[in-house]
Write an enzyme that holds these catalytic residues in place. Sequence first.
Site, PDB file in Angstrom:
ATOM      1  N   MET A 273       0.835  -1.198   0.000  1.00 23.24           N
ATOM      2  CA  MET A 273       0.000   0.000   0.000  1.00 23.24           C
ATOM      3  C   MET A 273       0.869   1.246   0.000  1.00 23.24           C
ATOM      4  O   MET A 273       1.817   1.361   0.773  1.00 23.24           O
ATOM      5  CB  MET A 273      -0.916  -0.039   1.240  1.00 23.24           C
ATOM      6  CG  MET A 273      -1.821   1.155   1.371  1.00 23.24           C
ATOM      7  SD  MET A 273      -2.978   1.272  -0.041  1.00 23.24           S
ATOM      8  CE  MET A 273      -3.159   3.053  -0.111  1.00 23.24           C
ATOM      9  N   GLU A 274       0.482   2.198  -0.860  1.00 21.57           N
ATOM     10  CA  GLU A 274       1.326   3.352  -1.172  1.00 21.57           C
ATOM     11  C   GLU A 274       1.154   4.556  -0.254  1.00 21.57           C
ATOM     12  O   GLU A 274       1.415   5.687  -0.673  1.00 21.57           O
ATOM     13  CB  GLU A 274       1.029   3.788  -2.610  1.00 21.57           C
ATOM     14  CG  GLU A 274      -0.367   4.432  -2.819  1.00 21.57           C
ATOM     15  CD  GLU A 274      -1.444   3.490  -3.326  1.00 21.57           C
ATOM     16  OE1 GLU A 274      -1.293   2.266  -3.139  1.00 21.57           O
ATOM     17  OE2 GLU A 274      -2.442   3.974  -3.893  1.00 21.57           O
ATOM     18  N   HIS A 307       6.083  -0.248  -8.084  1.00 19.51           N
ATOM     19  CA  HIS A 307       4.676   0.147  -8.210  1.00 19.51           C
ATOM     20  C   HIS A 307       4.279   1.114  -7.090  1.00 19.51           C
ATOM     21  O   HIS A 307       3.746   2.197  -7.354  1.00 19.51           O
ATOM     22  CB  HIS A 307       3.807  -1.112  -8.184  1.00 19.51           C
ATOM     23  CG  HIS A 307       2.341  -0.860  -8.289  1.00 19.51           C
ATOM     24  ND1 HIS A 307       1.653  -0.926  -9.475  1.00 19.51           N
ATOM     25  CD2 HIS A 307       1.426  -0.537  -7.345  1.00 19.51           C
ATOM     26  CE1 HIS A 307       0.383  -0.656  -9.266  1.00 19.51           C
ATOM     27  NE2 HIS A 307       0.211  -0.415  -7.960  1.00 19.51           N
ATOM     28  N   GLU A 308       4.556   0.728  -5.866  1.00 16.37           N
ATOM     29  CA  GLU A 308       4.148   1.594  -4.740  1.00 16.37           C
ATOM     30  C   GLU A 308       4.924   2.905  -4.766  1.00 16.37           C
ATOM     31  O   GLU A 308       4.372   3.973  -4.477  1.00 16.37           O
ATOM     32  CB  GLU A 308       4.335   0.882  -3.402  1.00 16.37           C
ATOM     33  CG  GLU A 308       3.653  -0.486  -3.278  1.00 16.37           C
ATOM     34  CD  GLU A 308       2.194  -0.507  -3.682  1.00 16.37           C
ATOM     35  OE1 GLU A 308       1.520   0.525  -3.536  1.00 16.37           O
ATOM     36  OE2 GLU A 308       1.727  -1.561  -4.170  1.00 16.37           O
TER      37      GLU A 308
HETATM   38  N1  ARG Z   1      -3.386   0.657  -3.749  1.00 14.67           N
HETATM   39  C1  ARG Z   1      -2.769  -0.614  -3.475  1.00 14.67           C
HETATM   40  C2  ARG Z   1      -1.894  -0.900  -4.668  1.00 14.67           C
HETATM   41  O1  ARG Z   1      -2.276  -1.293  -5.701  1.00 14.67           O
HETATM   42  C3  ARG Z   1      -3.707  -1.732  -3.276  1.00 14.67           C
HETATM   43  C4  ARG Z   1      -4.807  -1.487  -2.344  1.00 14.67           C
HETATM   44  C5  ARG Z   1      -5.789  -2.569  -2.401  1.00 14.67           C
HETATM   45  N2  ARG Z   1      -6.908  -2.221  -1.575  1.00 14.67           N
HETATM   46  C6  ARG Z   1      -7.967  -2.975  -1.432  1.00 14.67           C
HETATM   47  N3  ARG Z   1      -8.935  -2.549  -0.719  1.00 14.67           N
HETATM   48  N4  ARG Z   1      -8.057  -4.134  -2.001  1.00 14.67           N
HETATM   49  O2  ARG Z   1      -0.785  -0.617  -4.682  1.00 14.67           O
HETATM   50 ZN    ZN Z   2      -1.430   0.285  -7.020  1.00 13.85          ZN
END
Ligand code: ARG
Ligand code: ZN
Length: 882
Positions: A273-274, A307-308
């Site tokens: 998570m970013e 990615h993050e």
């Molecule tokens: N934003 C995160 C990412 O792709 C993933 C978050 C996923 N959240 C969720 N509720 N499934 O880097």
């Molecule tokens: Zn993402």
Amino acid sequence: MARSDDGQVVRLEDYRPTDFLIEHVEMRFELFENEALVETVSTLRRREGTDPASPLVLDGDALDFVSASVNGLDIAGDRLDVSPDRLRVALPEATAAQAVQLSVRTRLRPEDNTQLMGLYRTNGVWCTQCEAEGFRRITYFLDRPDVLATYRVRVEADRRAAPVLLSNGNPVEAGALGDDRHFAVWDDPFPKPSYLFALVAGDLDPIEERFRTRSGRDVRLTIYTEKGLSSRAGYAMDALKRSMVWDERRFGLEYDLDVFNIVAVGDFNMGAMENKGLNVFNHKYVLLDPDTATDGDYQGVETVIAHEYFHNWTGNRITCRDWFQLCLKEGLTVYRDQEFTSDERSRAVKRIASVHTLKSHQFPEDQGPLQHPVRPTRYREINNFYTATVYEKGAELVRMIATILGETRFRAGMDLYFARHDGDAATIEDFIRCFEEAGETDLSQFSRWYAQAGTPTLEVRESFADGRLTLDFSQSLAPGSAGTPTAPLVIPIRFGLVDRAGRDIEAVPEAGSAEVEGDVILLTEPRASVVFADLPERPLVSVLRGFSAPVTLLHAQAEADRLALARLDPDPFGRWRALTDLVGERLRDGAKAGGTEAGATDPAIAEALIASVEDGRLEPALRAQMMQLPGEAEIARLIGRDVDPERVHAVREAVLAQIARTGSERLSHVEATLGGDAGFSPDAASAGRRALRNALLLPLSLADGSPERAARRYRDADNMTDRLAALTVLAHVFPDSDLATQAVGSFFQRFEDDALVMDKWFLLLATVPRPDTLERVEALAQHPLFRLSNPNRARALIGGFATGNQRAFNRADGAGYRWVAEQLRRLDPVNPQTAARLATAFRSWRAFEPVRQGHARAALEDLAATPGLSRDLADIVVRSLN
Ligand code: ARG
Ligand code: ZN
């Protein structure tokens, strides 16, 4: 308790800005052994032009309210209406000119939070996950992505339990309190939505490095792990630094805070998570060493770290206006991480891997009941839209924009996007407009890709006479695809005309042809043609190079041409596509015909596969990819209806056996010329050699008819890649042999204290391709190391079985479906998000023959009828049945 299904549907067309703006948030967290106290002071004002009498309505989720005040004065009575899921307060004193301070106190129980959303504890560490709607499990808030505020966060905890106290932004203050407690204050100067909030507190080991940005700003990079694990974070740190350099070079984007922190935890619902300045990661995407991690794991860490990190600009500096715009940050960021890997490793190998992911995850989703547009227009539970369609197809749409515009104009569009929207909560329309303006082009027809669900079909017919080659293209969508009406899309088709010596021929399209720009044909109509004249001979037509559009390609091309392209297309992706499509069709037709003898075991196919592995002009990683047969789920997708997974399995086995029978000598020779590597290095070239060597192990063992070779490889392995490859052949091909039993046991004994390796062990056993694996898996669910509440472990056993074991999950007696449904019922009250994710394994149930369909439907209907099912799981089950 999980929220149960309240039937509410959220619609894109209902989007309205909030009546109130929250400008700044001051939070104080007091962490204790059995509870946490949170005070949130929001500075807010009324938006210009809204009804001055409207109350402030804040989101909550299962909150324990303590008190509230406005400008320091306690409020209660008729001004305040509060429940666990909502706080409503009359705020007549707030105007556009006059800000007020609303203070809210809540009491949390992180140790009881098994959902892993909001503030929870993992192995003693306090940790948060707020995307998408977890912040409302910490405090009452306008918990939506278009409410952007600066945050200042004070964390207090016992010094021994939590010597490390972290939140977003920069550290500004730290010190001692009485009773062995201490505090730290963090300040995040960049306005952000609440889903990017994070807090971590615990006894963690750091590794630290410095990074100087290209404008000379010094950044302290730290990766925190649980005690004793930090020696495994070095590769992640290296990947982080490479990501930072790459984003500066490729997109001109620099990091913006004084520190960048990453924390790895063992219990996490997703990959990572970013959160601004404080990324939180699943152990799986940080911790590595050669003894416990495979080359695939190294690649995964590099991808997710990048990615993050890339989200800092595409997601954080520019965020989403609402959750319907999720692909604005996810599709774009996946595109960016794919480009990073292409630049760092091999472009062709990465593209093949991405297309493989797209076809095996996104295509089945897009062709079944969970289908949705890249930008959905309605949802019940947003957590169920972190899908392959939003991520992977979303990335394909960005890639198509880059293909249509060309590199220079695409980069100009990206630059404009960052310049214009920095600090915004933006929409897909905002994004597209930047490319229209910078690229001086009209993308309105292209935008249909965001609204139209389903995989389009692209049909190609070719004819040749008198030196003229005519290519006729047509496009269509499966009827019933969700989204706007099936108007024609813009399909960029990268192509090449190849001569018999394997060279690209230069050819100019005749006037009246469809639009051709360089090596890209732009199909904008339902049908169109391109004519090339003055050709000395009939060329081989290589279409959809680089998979330039996410479509199903129907190209009526002679088998001889396809085999020739598989051998000599100068575009390596083109070679892979020609071969893999041909093999896929043969397996499909063989399974449909029902016999193991029928059709599928065509000697020309085996020969093409073997020859591509022998071809020293291709890098080893690519040769390993060429050799990979489509998986059983992919073959089932190609069949589409009335699938019998036993036939699919049999036909695939028959082709494998044929390759082994006819190719063993040549494949042994390839293995011998490859040689071995001295010591382990995770670089792409070494990994590629390992991939090829390990790909050869299966046919060579089948040719031996004995597990000896794999057992030797297992004993000699000095790294997890080789060890796991050998163990997989032992356990999956020779499951009844003593050598397999011994290896599975010794692997367990050696690694039983290592959670990530034990996930591999559970997964390996869950995917033994035999119907009776179900009984084995039932026993494994009782194993002392199985923990339903740990998402990685649940995914390994239940997810591995349901998505990685076509024969056993889709057993004719329905027992596989019933067992998985039963596990989902147990998991749902513990962790509804993970239960819902695992339930998507049922998404292709309608493709099977009637008996299996009946069992799957019954299992789903049974689940749907379970009282108190969470909104997350109910949403997936109900949509799957529709
Ligand atoms: N934003 C995160 C990412 O792709 C993933 C978050 C996923 N959240 C969720 N509720 N499934 O880097
Ligand atoms: Zn993402």
